[in-house]
Design an enzyme around this catalytic site. Structure first.
Site, PDB file in Angstrom:
ATOM      1  N   HIS A 111       0.796  -1.237   0.000  1.00 21.13           N
ATOM      2  CA  HIS A 111       0.000   0.000   0.000  1.00 21.13           C
ATOM      3  C   HIS A 111       0.827   1.285   0.000  1.00 21.13           C
ATOM      4  CE1 HIS A 111       0.919  -0.180   4.305  1.00 21.13           C
ATOM      5  NE2 HIS A 111       0.719   1.111   4.309  1.00 21.13           N
TER       6      HIS A 111
HETATM    7  C1  UD1 Z   1      -2.350   5.585   5.169  1.00 17.11           C
HETATM    8  C2  UD1 Z   1      -1.104   6.214   5.779  1.00 17.11           C
HETATM    9  C3  UD1 Z   1       0.031   5.201   5.803  1.00 17.11           C
HETATM   10  C4  UD1 Z   1      -0.402   3.918   6.499  1.00 17.11           C
HETATM   11  C5  UD1 Z   1      -1.680   3.388   5.852  1.00 17.11           C
HETATM   12  C6  UD1 Z   1      -2.191   2.196   6.621  1.00 17.11           C
HETATM   13  C7  UD1 Z   1      -0.760   8.622   5.422  1.00 17.11           C
HETATM   14  C8  UD1 Z   1      -0.074   9.653   4.616  1.00 17.11           C
HETATM   15  N1  UD1 Z   1      -0.656   7.351   4.982  1.00 17.11           N
HETATM   16  O1  UD1 Z   1      -2.048   5.282   3.817  1.00 17.11           O
HETATM   17  O2  UD1 Z   1       1.118   5.751   6.513  1.00 17.11           O
HETATM   18  O3  UD1 Z   1       0.624   2.976   6.384  1.00 17.11           O
HETATM   19  O4  UD1 Z   1      -2.690   4.415   5.888  1.00 17.11           O
HETATM   20  O5  UD1 Z   1      -3.070   1.442   5.863  1.00 17.11           O
HETATM   21  O6  UD1 Z   1      -1.374   8.928   6.400  1.00 17.11           O
HETATM   22  N2  UD1 Z   1      -9.314   4.482   0.634  1.00 17.11           N
HETATM   23  C9  UD1 Z   1     -10.511   3.841   0.538  1.00 17.11           C
HETATM   24  N3  UD1 Z   1     -11.157   3.506   1.706  1.00 17.11           N
HETATM   25  C10 UD1 Z   1     -10.658   3.791   2.918  1.00 17.11           C
HETATM   26  C11 UD1 Z   1      -9.432   4.458   3.016  1.00 17.11           C
HETATM   27  C12 UD1 Z   1      -8.769   4.797   1.854  1.00 17.11           C
HETATM   28  O7  UD1 Z   1     -11.008   3.568  -0.551  1.00 17.11           O
HETATM   29  O8  UD1 Z   1     -11.284   3.441   3.947  1.00 17.11           O
HETATM   30  C13 UD1 Z   1      -8.586   4.792  -0.623  1.00 17.11           C
HETATM   31  C14 UD1 Z   1      -8.861   6.181  -1.168  1.00 17.11           C
HETATM   32  O9  UD1 Z   1      -8.872   6.113  -2.564  1.00 17.11           O
HETATM   33  C15 UD1 Z   1      -7.643   6.964  -0.712  1.00 17.11           C
HETATM   34  C16 UD1 Z   1      -6.549   5.909  -0.732  1.00 17.11           C
HETATM   35  O10 UD1 Z   1      -7.183   4.697  -0.360  1.00 17.11           O
HETATM   36  O11 UD1 Z   1      -7.359   8.056  -1.539  1.00 17.11           O
HETATM   37  C17 UD1 Z   1      -5.398   6.188   0.221  1.00 17.11           C
HETATM   38  O12 UD1 Z   1      -5.865   6.409   1.557  1.00 17.11           O
HETATM   39  P1  UD1 Z   1      -5.046   7.344   2.571  1.00 17.11           P
HETATM   40  O13 UD1 Z   1      -5.685   7.301   3.901  1.00 17.11           O
HETATM   41  O14 UD1 Z   1      -4.814   8.684   1.968  1.00 17.11           O
HETATM   42  O15 UD1 Z   1      -3.625   6.679   2.624  1.00 17.11           O
HETATM   43  P2  UD1 Z   1      -3.209   5.164   2.766  1.00 17.11           P
HETATM   44  O16 UD1 Z   1      -2.575   4.757   1.495  1.00 17.11           O
HETATM   45  O17 UD1 Z   1      -4.348   4.371   3.284  1.00 17.11           O
HETATM   46  N1  UDP Z   2      -3.976  -5.933   8.439  1.00 16.89           N
HETATM   47  C1  UDP Z   2      -5.257  -6.457   8.583  1.00 16.89           C
HETATM   48  N2  UDP Z   2      -5.898  -6.883   7.468  1.00 16.89           N
HETATM   49  C2  UDP Z   2      -5.355  -6.847   6.218  1.00 16.89           C
HETATM   50  C3  UDP Z   2      -4.033  -6.302   6.100  1.00 16.89           C
HETATM   51  C4  UDP Z   2      -3.388  -5.847   7.218  1.00 16.89           C
HETATM   52  O1  UDP Z   2      -5.772  -6.526   9.696  1.00 16.89           O
HETATM   53  O2  UDP Z   2      -6.010  -7.277   5.257  1.00 16.89           O
HETATM   54  C5  UDP Z   2      -3.266  -5.473   9.649  1.00 16.89           C
HETATM   55  C6  UDP Z   2      -1.916  -6.101   9.856  1.00 16.89           C
HETATM   56  O3  UDP Z   2      -2.043  -7.341  10.516  1.00 16.89           O
HETATM   57  C7  UDP Z   2      -1.188  -5.052  10.684  1.00 16.89           C
HETATM   58  C8  UDP Z   2      -1.785  -3.761  10.190  1.00 16.89           C
HETATM   59  O4  UDP Z   2      -2.978  -4.094   9.504  1.00 16.89           O
HETATM   60  O5  UDP Z   2      -1.485  -5.206  12.063  1.00 16.89           O
HETATM   61  C9  UDP Z   2      -0.838  -3.069   9.285  1.00 16.89           C
HETATM   62  O6  UDP Z   2      -1.471  -1.997   8.688  1.00 16.89           O
HETATM   63  P1  UDP Z   2      -1.045  -1.408   7.279  1.00 16.89           P
HETATM   64  O7  UDP Z   2      -0.248  -2.404   6.540  1.00 16.89           O
HETATM   65  O8  UDP Z   2      -2.283  -0.894   6.646  1.00 16.89           O
HETATM   66  O9  UDP Z   2      -0.180  -0.126   7.684  1.00 16.89           O
HETATM   67  P2  UDP Z   2       1.316   0.093   8.190  1.00 16.89           P
HETATM   68  O10 UDP Z   2       1.596  -0.841   9.293  1.00 16.89           O
HETATM   69  O11 UDP Z   2       2.222  -0.085   7.007  1.00 16.89           O
HETATM   70  O12 UDP Z   2       1.310   1.519   8.608  1.00 16.89           O
END
Ligand code: UD1
Ligand code: UDP
Length: 376
Positions: A205
């Site tokens: 991601h």
């Molecule tokens: C965010 C965090 C990242 C973290 C990740 C965990 C920032 C800058 N990034 O990244 O550090 O590792 O969360 O998962 O804060 N979207 C959906 N549904 C949702 C949420 C997001 O469809 O519930 C889609 C949207 O198109 C959105 C994109 O995902 O634009 C990215 O979501 P965003 O919260 O901006 O960043 P993440 O990539 O999720």
């Molecule tokens: N995770 C989850 N379901 C999924 C993928 C990840 O519950 O389908 C959990 C995973 O076990 C971990 C956390 O989400 O505890 C990690 O989050 P993510 O990878 O979104 O973000 P990051 O840790 O890189 O910030």
């Protein structure tokens, strides 16, 4: 004495980090739980509240997705309103997302002390939004709860030595607490019809892996070329870019890759524990691979969890398909594990430290309540 803490979360990993801590915190202090709304799909948010016994948010700020400027700005404005209304003694923020930074900025401008869970982590890659969020949040925080010794050293190199505590990792607490429960409750292996140690588990991601065509293509290429079965939990960001770049069909048409929607934490733990190897760019998943002694292939050039690489349980391969394939075929851990992430009681340590700190500054806090800069 009624001590009040505002905890700010918004993204999937933060719900997981907050779960063990919030339980302990609530035994000693009043906690107001604020969800920024950064993640909002049921399988990125609601499912964790239900499954991990997290309290319902007192406030859901409904910020949603958008540019960094929109997202962080809207959170800042709405969190500030909550803090002015609630007048807490302390604010807790988790990790490195935009929700973390917005919470820290809102609190520091109102002179409310901040605790940063997962302080001191660095990738030394300033193109990562998370790195900026970490550095700035650590600058604002009064209490910096470090999960690893490396994190303490990173802060020291930046001249931050006051308020720094090596506590261990709350994600390790969560892994221990929920690991056994997952074993009993999760039916994901049979639901998906997979048997232990016969599949690779993949999550992706990060901006670097998803937003750049060549990098995403490299990952996809490796997944469809390997002879191993692959379970790929699709983060919504990744799904969006796979569609935008026309790569999703390659995965859907492949005979070995299975795309699944994001799963619950208990299901994820089960999938991780029983994977042959894990491929990921996630911070949390890299650690969980280590906790469950599963070889981890990290689809990045650098990591904040460098100890897992040094101990030989994690390998950094970036997004080049050949390197990924080679690691899938040959990477095997080379050493025993040590206790890098604490003893599973980071949450208790953090809450004890927090309680003492908050009590000691509560008089100053009282002054703030009487003269807060609410009109600026
Ligand atoms: C965010 C965090 C990242 C973290 C990740 C965990 C920032 C800058 N990034 O990244 O550090 O590792 O969360 O998962 O804060 N979207 C959906 N549904 C949702 C949420 C997001 O469809 O519930 C889609 C949207 O198109 C959105 C994109 O995902 O634009 C990215 O979501 P965003 O919260 O901006 O960043 P993440 O990539 O999720
Ligand atoms: N995770 C989850 N379901 C999924 C993928 C990840 O519950 O389908 C959990 C995973 O076990 C971990 C956390 O989400 O505890 C990690 O989050 P993510 O990878 O979104 O973000 P990051 O840790 O890189 O910030």
């Amino acid at each position: 004495m009624g001590l009040k803490i505002v905890s700010i979360v918004g993204a999937r990993p933060q719900f997981i980090k907050a779960a063990p801590l919030s339980r302990v915190l609530r035994e000693k202090m009043k906690e107001i739980f604020v969800h920024t709304g950064q993640h909002y799909d049921d399988n990125m948010s609601r499912i964790f509240f239900t499954e991990l016994g997290l309290t319902e948010p007192d406030y859901n700020l409904g910020v949603g997705s958008g540019t960094h400027g929109y997202q962080t700005g809207a959170m800042l404005e709405r969190i500030e309103e909550v803090l002015i209304k609630e007048k807490p003694n302390f604010v807790l923020v988790y990790g490195d997302t935009n929700s973390t930074l917005a919470g820290a900025l809102a609190a520091v401008k109102l002179h409310i002390p901040i605790g940063h869970i997962e302080a001191g982590l660095r990738s030394f890659n300033r193109t990562m939004p998370e790195e900026i969020n970490r550095v700035l949040t650590d600058r604002c925080a009064s209490m910096l709860f470090c999960p690893t010794e490396t994190a303490v050293k990173n802060l020291r190199k930046e001249g931050i030595t006051q308020g720094v505590y090596l506590t261990g990792d709350v994600m390790y607490d969560a892994a221990l607490q929920f690991g056994k429960i997952a074993e009993k409750r999760s039916t994901i292996l049979s639901d998906l019809g997979v048997t232990p140690k016969t599949y690779l588990l993949c999550t992706v991601h990060r901006v670097n892996s998803t937003d750049f065509y060549d990098n995403l293509k490299g990952i996809v290429q490796a997944l469809i070329e390997t002879e191993e079965a692959v379970l790929f939990s699709l983060h919504p960001r990744t799904k969006k870019f796979l569609k935008t770049y026309g790569l999703i069909e390659l995965l859907k048409n492949s005979s070995n890759v299975r795309l699944i929607d994001p799963v619950s934490y208990l299901d994820m733990i089960q999938l991780e524990k029983h994977a042959k190897k894990i491929l990921t760019d996630s911070g949390g998943v890299q650690k969980e691979a280590y906790f469950y002694k599963v070889p981890c292939i990290t689809l990045r050039e650098e990591t904040e969890w460098i100890e897992t690489v040094k101990e030989g349980w994690n390998i950094l391969v970036g997004t080049d398909s050949k390197k990924i394939l080679q690691a899938i075929e040959t990477f095997l851990p080379s050493s025993n594990q040590s206790t890098l992430f604490g003893d599973g009681h980071a949450s208790e340590k953090i809450v004890d430290l927090l309680y003492d700190y908050v009590r000691s500054v509560s008089e100053k806090d009282q002054q703030w309540k009487n003269s807060s800069p609410q009109s600026h």
